[in-house]
Design a protein around this motif. Structure first.
Motif, mmCIF file in Angstrom:
data_model
loop_
_atom_site.group_PDB
_atom_site.id
_atom_site.type_symbol
_atom_site.label_atom_id
_atom_site.label_comp_id
_atom_site.label_asym_id
_atom_site.label_seq_id
_atom_site.Cartn_x
_atom_site.Cartn_y
_atom_site.Cartn_z
ATOM 1 N N PRO A 45 -3.513 71.718 11.532
ATOM 2 C CA PRO A 45 -2.621 71.497 12.669
ATOM 3 C C PRO A 45 -2.841 72.503 13.800
ATOM 4 N N GLY A 46 -3.223 73.751 13.449
ATOM 5 C CA GLY A 46 -3.472 74.742 14.482
ATOM 6 C C GLY A 46 -4.635 74.378 15.382
ATOM 7 N N ALA A 47 -5.577 73.557 14.867
ATOM 8 C CA ALA A 47 -6.708 73.152 15.692
ATOM 9 C C ALA A 47 -6.276 72.251 16.832
ATOM 10 N N LEU A 48 -5.114 71.590 16.688
ATOM 11 C CA LEU A 48 -4.643 70.688 17.730
ATOM 12 C C LEU A 48 -4.077 71.438 18.925
ATOM 13 N N LEU A 49 -3.938 72.758 18.826
ATOM 14 C CA LEU A 49 -3.522 73.559 19.976
ATOM 15 C C LEU A 49 -4.638 73.694 21.009
ATOM 16 N N GLU A 50 -5.885 73.472 20.571
ATOM 17 C CA GLU A 50 -7.028 73.597 21.460
ATOM 18 C C GLU A 50 -7.241 72.291 22.227
ATOM 19 N N PRO A 51 -7.143 72.322 23.568
ATOM 20 C CA PRO A 51 -7.319 71.083 24.350
ATOM 21 C C PRO A 51 -8.644 70.384 24.078
ATOM 22 N N GLU A 52 -9.723 71.175 23.928
ATOM 23 C CA GLU A 52 -11.030 70.570 23.719
ATOM 24 C C GLU A 52 -11.078 69.790 22.411
ATOM 25 N N ARG A 53 -10.487 70.333 21.357
ATOM 26 C CA ARG A 53 -10.467 69.635 20.063
ATOM 27 C C ARG A 53 -9.594 68.382 20.145
ATOM 28 N N ARG A 54 -8.469 68.497 20.824
ATOM 29 C CA ARG A 54 -7.606 67.325 20.970
ATOM 30 C C ARG A 54 -8.330 66.199 21.702
ATOM 31 N N GLU A 55 -9.043 66.553 22.759
ATOM 32 C CA GLU A 55 -9.758 65.541 23.522
ATOM 33 C C GLU A 55 -10.838 64.871 22.674
ATOM 34 N N ARG A 56 -11.561 65.672 21.903
ATOM 35 C CA ARG A 56 -12.617 65.102 21.065
ATOM 36 C C ARG A 56 -12.029 64.198 19.983
ATOM 37 N N LEU A 57 -10.906 64.609 19.388
ATOM 38 C CA LEU A 57 -10.275 63.775 18.366
ATOM 39 C C LEU A 57 -9.754 62.476 18.968
ATOM 40 N N SER A 58 -9.164 62.565 20.152
ATOM 41 C CA SER A 58 -8.650 61.359 20.805
ATOM 42 C C SER A 58 -9.779 60.408 21.160
ATOM 43 N N ALA A 59 -10.892 60.969 21.662
ATOM 44 C CA ALA A 59 -12.039 60.120 21.995
ATOM 45 C C ALA A 59 -12.607 59.454 20.750
ATOM 46 N N LEU A 60 -12.686 60.201 19.668
ATOM 47 C CA LEU A 60 -13.180 59.636 18.421
ATOM 48 C C LEU A 60 -12.248 58.546 17.927
ATOM 49 N N ASP A 61 -10.935 58.791 18.007
ATOM 50 C CA ASP A 61 -9.958 57.840 17.496
ATOM 51 C C ASP A 61 -10.034 56.503 18.227
ATOM 52 N N SER A 62 -10.366 56.546 19.512
ATOM 53 C CA SER A 62 -10.382 55.317 20.306
ATOM 54 C C SER A 62 -11.560 54.412 19.982
ATOM 55 N N SER A 63 -12.595 54.948 19.346
ATOM 56 C CA SER A 63 -13.788 54.136 19.089
ATOM 57 C C SER A 63 -14.281 54.243 17.655
ATOM 58 N N VAL A 64 -13.511 54.872 16.789
ATOM 59 C CA VAL A 64 -13.977 55.131 15.435
ATOM 60 C C VAL A 64 -13.944 53.855 14.603
ATOM 61 N N PRO A 65 -14.894 53.656 13.689
ATOM 62 C CA PRO A 65 -14.857 52.482 12.806
ATOM 63 C C PRO A 65 -13.743 52.623 11.778
ATOM 64 N N PRO A 66 -13.373 51.540 11.136
ATOM 65 C CA PRO A 66 -12.210 51.563 10.229
ATOM 66 C C PRO A 66 -12.434 52.318 8.930
ATOM 67 N N TRP A 67 -13.645 52.796 8.679
ATOM 68 C CA TRP A 67 -13.900 53.528 7.435
ATOM 69 C C TRP A 67 -13.870 55.048 7.640
ATOM 70 N N VAL A 68 -13.344 55.517 8.752
ATOM 71 C CA VAL A 68 -13.174 56.946 8.997
ATOM 72 C C VAL A 68 -11.694 57.244 9.028
ATOM 73 N N GLY A 69 -11.251 58.164 8.176
ATOM 74 C CA GLY A 69 -9.843 58.505 8.074
ATOM 75 C C GLY A 69 -9.584 59.962 8.401
ATOM 76 N N VAL A 70 -8.314 60.333 8.341
ATOM 77 C CA VAL A 70 -7.902 61.675 8.724
ATOM 78 C C VAL A 70 -6.807 62.155 7.776
ATOM 79 N N MET A 71 -6.728 63.458 7.614
ATOM 80 C CA MET A 71 -5.799 64.037 6.640
ATOM 81 C C MET A 71 -5.428 65.442 7.107
#
Length: 307
Positions: free
Chosen positions: A176-202
């Motif tokens: 959760p602390g990684a989400l404080l970094e804007p760059e990491r948040r942006e990369r995760l959001s970009a990945l989430d918008s185009s990621v295939p259905p076999w990639v999950g998060v925890m």
């Protein structure tokens, strides 16, 4: 015939090749043990004496083998590099494990976890005996996966978005602390918008409580806000997966469920590439169609052409 094992009797056809090749006289531990195995001796009260006798004889046998066996000095290879003594269990499955940790986490070499020489964060949210990357790789191996552990910082956006590094089932383990970094948040959001259905998060570890946030020291945003698609599919498997897996014991229960779910998604949705079909019908004329046409004209001239 039934071949007795240490725990329960096993039919010879059910024994793995490695175990079937071993020779051992189980009747030496007593007739009751040879017929029932340790499980039967434990469950049947009237065999209590036979159970104690079998345990004593087994202990003696272990000591005897240890005293009679001498191993030459040698190098201990990496566990991951050793083939299974019981042979392959089927088609090899792969699983990518991507560590998304806070900045400043120590790094450990990933050579023993199948990821080459890249370093992954030495993140340990549970104060466990091993870092989270090693714990996750260990759980994946127990599920018969070939695990590759990657650092989120070492994976390029192109690899994440095009599927180059995640061409198969994958799990992102997010601090959760990684989400404080804007760059990491942006990369995760970009990945989430185009990621295939076999990639999950925890989210391993306890997520921050809303009550500890204030204007001066705001806590990290919820993962479900940053990556809603991946969060939604994993929340359907386990509610705590994206809100915070509090203990190592709980992580050991939730991680296998998510890994199997992502593998099932990959098997269902991944594009297939069947082999090319058979070639066209070969020509009956070895010298090509031009000669064939000439041959036909000659035959027509002599009245020998057959339709």
């Amino acid at each position: 015939p039934i071949v007795p094992a240490l725990w329960v009797p096993v039919h010879p056809a059910q024994l793995p090749f490695t175990a079937a090749a071993l020779q051992f006289n189980h009747s030496g531990f007593g007739a009751a043990y040879a017929e029932e195995g340790f499980y039967g001796l434990i469950k049947l009260k009237y065999l209590r004496d036979e159970y104690e006798r079998a345990v004593y004889l087994l202990a003696k046998r272990i000591v005897q083998v240890a005293e009679e066996t001498t191993l030459a000095p040698g190098h201990s290879p990496s566990f991951d590099s050793l083939p299974s003594a019981f042979g392959a269990s089927g088609a090899e499955q792969t699983l990518k494990i991507v560590i998304v940790s806070s900045p400043g986490e120590g790094a450990v070499d990933d050579d023993d976890r199948g990821g080459g020489k890249s370093a992954v964060p030495d993140w340990n949210p549970y104060e466990h005996a091993r870092p989270l990357a090693e714990l996750a790789a260990y759980l994946a191996r127990n599920l018969d996966y070939r695990a590759t552990v990657l650092s989120f910082d070492d994976v390029s956006p192109e690899d994440l978005l095009t599927g180059g590094a995640l061409s198969g089932p994958a799990l992102l383990l997010v601090d959760p602390g990684a989400l404080l970094e804007p760059e990491r948040r942006e990369r995760l959001s970009a990945l989430d918008s185009s990621v295939p259905p076999w990639v999950g998060v925890m989210v391993p570890g306890s997520a921050p409580q809303p009550g500890v946030r204030d204007q001066e020291h705001p806590g990290p945003p919820d993962l479900e806000t940053v990556a809603p698609l991946m969060s939604r599919r994993c929340r359907a498997v386990s509610r705590v997966a994206v809100t915070g897996v509090a203990t190592a014991e709980m992580f050991s229960e939730v991680f296998p469920k998510l890994a199997k779910a992502m593998s099932a998604q990959f098997a269902t949705h991944a594009p297939s590439y069947p082999p090319a079909g058979p070639p066209g019908r070969p020509s009956l004329y070895a010298d090509g169609p031009e000669l064939a046409a000439g041959t036909r004209h000659e035959q027509e001239a002599h009245g020998d052409w057959r339709a």
